[in-house]
Design a protein around this motif. Structure first.
Motif, PDB file in Angstrom:
ATOM      1  N   ILE A  52       9.866  20.681 -12.732  1.00  0.00           N
ATOM      2  CA  ILE A  52       8.885  21.179 -13.614  1.00  0.00           C
ATOM      3  C   ILE A  52       7.337  20.244 -13.356  1.00  0.00           C
ATOM      4  O   ILE A  52       6.322  20.668 -13.607  1.00  0.00           O
ATOM      5  N   GLN A  53       7.680  19.051 -12.587  1.00  0.00           N
ATOM      6  CA  GLN A  53       6.622  18.147 -12.191  1.00  0.00           C
ATOM      7  C   GLN A  53       7.062  17.731 -10.695  1.00  0.00           C
ATOM      8  O   GLN A  53       7.939  17.363 -10.490  1.00  0.00           O
ATOM      9  N   ASP A  54       5.892  17.647  -9.800  1.00  0.00           N
ATOM     10  CA  ASP A  54       6.056  17.376  -8.487  1.00  0.00           C
ATOM     11  C   ASP A  54       4.731  16.780  -7.895  1.00  0.00           C
ATOM     12  O   ASP A  54       3.796  17.515  -7.997  1.00  0.00           O
ATOM     13  N   GLY A  55       4.688  15.541  -7.663  1.00  0.00           N
ATOM     14  CA  GLY A  55       3.426  14.899  -7.287  1.00  0.00           C
ATOM     15  C   GLY A  55       3.723  13.520  -6.704  1.00  0.00           C
ATOM     16  O   GLY A  55       4.611  13.088  -6.234  1.00  0.00           O
ATOM     17  N   ARG A  56       2.412  12.683  -6.869  1.00  0.00           N
ATOM     18  CA  ARG A  56       2.526  11.223  -5.943  1.00  0.00           C
ATOM     19  C   ARG A  56       1.944  10.435  -7.204  1.00  0.00           C
ATOM     20  O   ARG A  56       1.011  10.822  -8.079  1.00  0.00           O
TER      21      ARG A  56
ATOM     22  N   GLU B 157      12.218  11.036 -11.775  1.00  0.00           N
ATOM     23  CA  GLU B 157      12.390  10.335 -10.631  1.00  0.00           C
ATOM     24  C   GLU B 157      11.480   9.707 -10.045  1.00  0.00           C
ATOM     25  O   GLU B 157      10.056  10.424  -9.841  1.00  0.00           O
ATOM     26  N   LEU B 158      11.098   8.620  -9.743  1.00  0.00           N
ATOM     27  CA  LEU B 158      10.033   7.750  -8.764  1.00  0.00           C
ATOM     28  C   LEU B 158      10.928   7.431  -7.656  1.00  0.00           C
ATOM     29  O   LEU B 158      11.828   6.598  -7.548  1.00  0.00           O
ATOM     30  N   LEU B 159      10.199   7.954  -6.341  1.00  0.00           N
ATOM     31  CA  LEU B 159      11.075   7.829  -5.212  1.00  0.00           C
ATOM     32  C   LEU B 159      10.292   7.314  -4.063  1.00  0.00           C
ATOM     33  O   LEU B 159       9.049   7.914  -3.806  1.00  0.00           O
ATOM     34  N   ASP B 160      10.772   6.214  -3.418  1.00  0.00           N
ATOM     35  CA  ASP B 160       9.939   5.518  -2.334  1.00  0.00           C
ATOM     36  C   ASP B 160      10.640   6.308  -1.004  1.00  0.00           C
ATOM     37  O   ASP B 160      11.793   5.904  -0.499  1.00  0.00           O
ATOM     38  N   GLU B 161      10.167   7.519  -0.383  1.00  0.00           N
ATOM     39  CA  GLU B 161      10.536   8.046   0.664  1.00  0.00           C
ATOM     40  C   GLU B 161      10.692   7.255   2.026  1.00  0.00           C
ATOM     41  O   GLU B 161      11.488   7.491   2.816  1.00  0.00           O
ATOM     42  N   ALA B 162       9.997   5.968   2.073  1.00  0.00           N
ATOM     43  CA  ALA B 162      10.217   5.170   3.194  1.00  0.00           C
ATOM     44  C   ALA B 162      11.262   4.257   3.159  1.00  0.00           C
ATOM     45  O   ALA B 162      11.990   3.867   4.178  1.00  0.00           O
ATOM     46  N   THR B 163      12.063   4.320   2.241  1.00  0.00           N
ATOM     47  CA  THR B 163      13.222   3.519   1.957  1.00  0.00           C
ATOM     48  C   THR B 163      14.605   4.473   1.346  1.00  0.00           C
ATOM     49  O   THR B 163      15.588   3.801   1.343  1.00  0.00           O
ATOM     50  N   GLY B 164      14.156   5.426   0.738  1.00  0.00           N
ATOM     51  CA  GLY B 164      15.130   6.244  -0.224  1.00  0.00           C
ATOM     52  C   GLY B 164      15.462   5.273  -1.381  1.00  0.00           C
ATOM     53  O   GLY B 164      16.344   5.988  -2.230  1.00  0.00           O
ATOM     54  N   GLU B 165      14.861   4.288  -1.819  1.00  0.00           N
ATOM     55  CA  GLU B 165      15.290   3.777  -3.088  1.00  0.00           C
ATOM     56  C   GLU B 165      14.472   4.590  -4.243  1.00  0.00           C
ATOM     57  O   GLU B 165      13.325   5.154  -4.121  1.00  0.00           O
ATOM     58  N   THR B 166      15.204   4.739  -5.540  1.00  0.00           N
ATOM     59  CA  THR B 166      14.554   5.252  -6.592  1.00  0.00           C
ATOM     60  C   THR B 166      14.671   4.471  -7.675  1.00  0.00           C
ATOM     61  O   THR B 166      15.478   3.732  -7.683  1.00  0.00           O
ATOM     62  N   SER B 167      13.853   4.790  -8.699  1.00  0.00           N
ATOM     63  CA  SER B 167      13.761   4.697 -10.231  1.00  0.00           C
ATOM     64  C   SER B 167      14.058   5.804 -10.961  1.00  0.00           C
ATOM     65  O   SER B 167      13.281   6.837 -10.816  1.00  0.00           O
ATOM     66  N   ARG B 168      15.036   5.773 -11.912  1.00  0.00           N
ATOM     67  CA  ARG B 168      15.010   7.206 -12.679  1.00  0.00           C
ATOM     68  C   ARG B 168      15.173   7.010 -14.369  1.00  0.00           C
ATOM     69  O   ARG B 168      15.645   6.019 -14.702  1.00  0.00           O
TER      70      ARG B 168
ATOM     71  N   ASP C 225       0.707  -1.164  -0.022  1.00  0.00           N
ATOM     72  CA  ASP C 225       0.100   0.020  -0.176  1.00  0.00           C
ATOM     73  C   ASP C 225       0.871   1.200   0.021  1.00  0.00           C
ATOM     74  O   ASP C 225       0.328   2.287   0.247  1.00  0.00           O
ATOM     75  N   ARG C 226       2.212   1.294  -0.012  1.00  0.00           N
ATOM     76  CA  ARG C 226       3.149   2.335  -0.108  1.00  0.00           C
ATOM     77  C   ARG C 226       3.045   2.978  -1.530  1.00  0.00           C
ATOM     78  O   ARG C 226       3.587   3.949  -1.728  1.00  0.00           O
ATOM     79  N   VAL C 227       2.489   2.160  -2.708  1.00  0.00           N
ATOM     80  CA  VAL C 227       2.598   2.656  -3.921  1.00  0.00           C
ATOM     81  C   VAL C 227       2.049   4.006  -4.169  1.00  0.00           C
ATOM     82  O   VAL C 227       2.584   4.818  -4.943  1.00  0.00           O
ATOM     83  N   ASP C 228       0.763   4.358  -3.453  1.00  0.00           N
ATOM     84  CA  ASP C 228       0.196   5.675  -3.819  1.00  0.00           C
ATOM     85  C   ASP C 228       1.192   6.600  -3.312  1.00  0.00           C
ATOM     86  O   ASP C 228       1.131   8.077  -3.585  1.00  0.00           O
ATOM     87  N   ARG C 229       2.079   6.506  -2.320  1.00  0.00           N
ATOM     88  CA  ARG C 229       2.708   7.456  -1.692  1.00  0.00           C
ATOM     89  C   ARG C 229       4.096   7.816  -2.335  1.00  0.00           C
ATOM     90  O   ARG C 229       4.865   8.364  -2.161  1.00  0.00           O
ATOM     91  N   LEU C 230       4.390   6.832  -3.181  1.00  0.00           N
ATOM     92  CA  LEU C 230       5.576   7.327  -4.186  1.00  0.00           C
ATOM     93  C   LEU C 230       5.703   8.453  -4.676  1.00  0.00           C
ATOM     94  O   LEU C 230       4.728   9.123  -5.299  1.00  0.00           O
ATOM     95  N   ARG C 231       6.792   9.476  -4.666  1.00  0.00           N
ATOM     96  CA  ARG C 231       6.865  10.511  -5.253  1.00  0.00           C
ATOM     97  C   ARG C 231       7.251  10.576  -6.538  1.00  0.00           C
ATOM     98  O   ARG C 231       8.219   9.949  -6.847  1.00  0.00           O
ATOM     99  N   LEU C 232       6.907  11.302  -7.482  1.00  0.00           N
ATOM    100  CA  LEU C 232       6.938  11.550  -8.914  1.00  0.00           C
ATOM    101  C   LEU C 232       7.317  12.752  -9.277  1.00  0.00           C
ATOM    102  O   LEU C 232       6.594  13.695  -8.991  1.00  0.00           O
TER     103      LEU C 232
END
Length: 229
Positions: free
Chosen positions: A154-158, A205-216, A136-143
């Motif tokens: 230029i873009q900042d959301g979830r 960047e797709l960021l999981d703030e809970a772990t610090g892991e990213t996909s870029r 259920d963390r997926v919705d909270r990933l930062r985009l």
């Protein structure tokens, strides 16, 4: 067909996927009232309104790319911060989630959104999560997306600002297309006003703030030579 290779976040493994079919979602914000307002804004710029929202556009599978360079025919092209789901196999754990950037021809967009989606690549990240690992963390990933050498935001959301990966997977199941080799790109979040999208560099960047892991995704945009004739 294009072969993509993903390093799986949180697992010591690499997955190869031959992309057989590729889709771009459009007008896919979770708040569809805001989507309708956006459609009205685009209509004022000459972009034709879709017949239904959210929309889904088939894209040539060879346009799924993992690259650091996008060639553009003119100066009116730009990316979009998105996520992508890639079905790598038959099991639930074979659905991958990665950063993505749909590079779109804005000059062609006024003649047809589906045409514009087929005029540039969908660039996908080389790192991906197995969707089941996110829960259920997926919705909270930062985009987020930045443009230019100066990395202007230029873009900042979830992920939660858009229709969920699970909802699009349900659409694929209903169409009989939840199969290995199918990839779907999410549609995008709003751009920040006043930032020039027609940049020579895009980073998503797709960021999981809970772990610090990213996909870029990071790529330069290079103008092709002028045509003869």
């Amino acid at each position: 067909m294009t072969r993509l290779t993903f390093d799986i976040i949180g697992r010591d493994e690499t997955v190869d996927v031959d992309i057989q079919r590729l889709y771009n979602a459009g007008y896919a914000g979770r708040d569809q009232e805001q989507v309708r307002l956006h459609i009205d804004e685009l209509a004022a710029l000459g972009v034709p309104a879709p017949s239904t929202t959210p929309s889904l556009y088939p894209v040539s599978p060879y346009l799924a790319r993992q690259t650091g360079l996008v060639d553009a025919q003119h100066a009116q092209t730009s990316g979009e911060a998105e996520w992508g789901v890639v079905i790598a196999g038959p099991r639930p754990e074979d659905v991958l989630l990665t950063a993505a950037c749909d590079h779109t021809d804005r000059a062609l967009e006024v003649h047809g959104v589906a045409w514009s989606k087929n005029a540039g690549p969908d660039v996908l990240g080389r790192r991906a999560w197995r969707l089941v690992d996110l829960g259920d963390r997926v919705d909270r990933l930062r985009l987020r997306a930045w443009v230019g050498a100066g990395r202007v935001l230029i873009q900042d959301g979830r992920v939660g600002d858009l229709l969920s990966p699970s909802s699009w997977l349900d659409v694929l199941r209903e169409r009989g297309e939840h199969e290995p080799g199918v990839a779907l790109i999410s549609g995008t979040i709003p751009m920040i006003e006043g930032v020039d999208q027609f940049a020579d560099r895009w980073e998503v960047e797709l960021l999981d703030e809970a772990t610090g892991e990213t996909s870029r995704v990071v790529y330069d945009v290079a103008r092709m030579p002028e045509p003869i004739g």
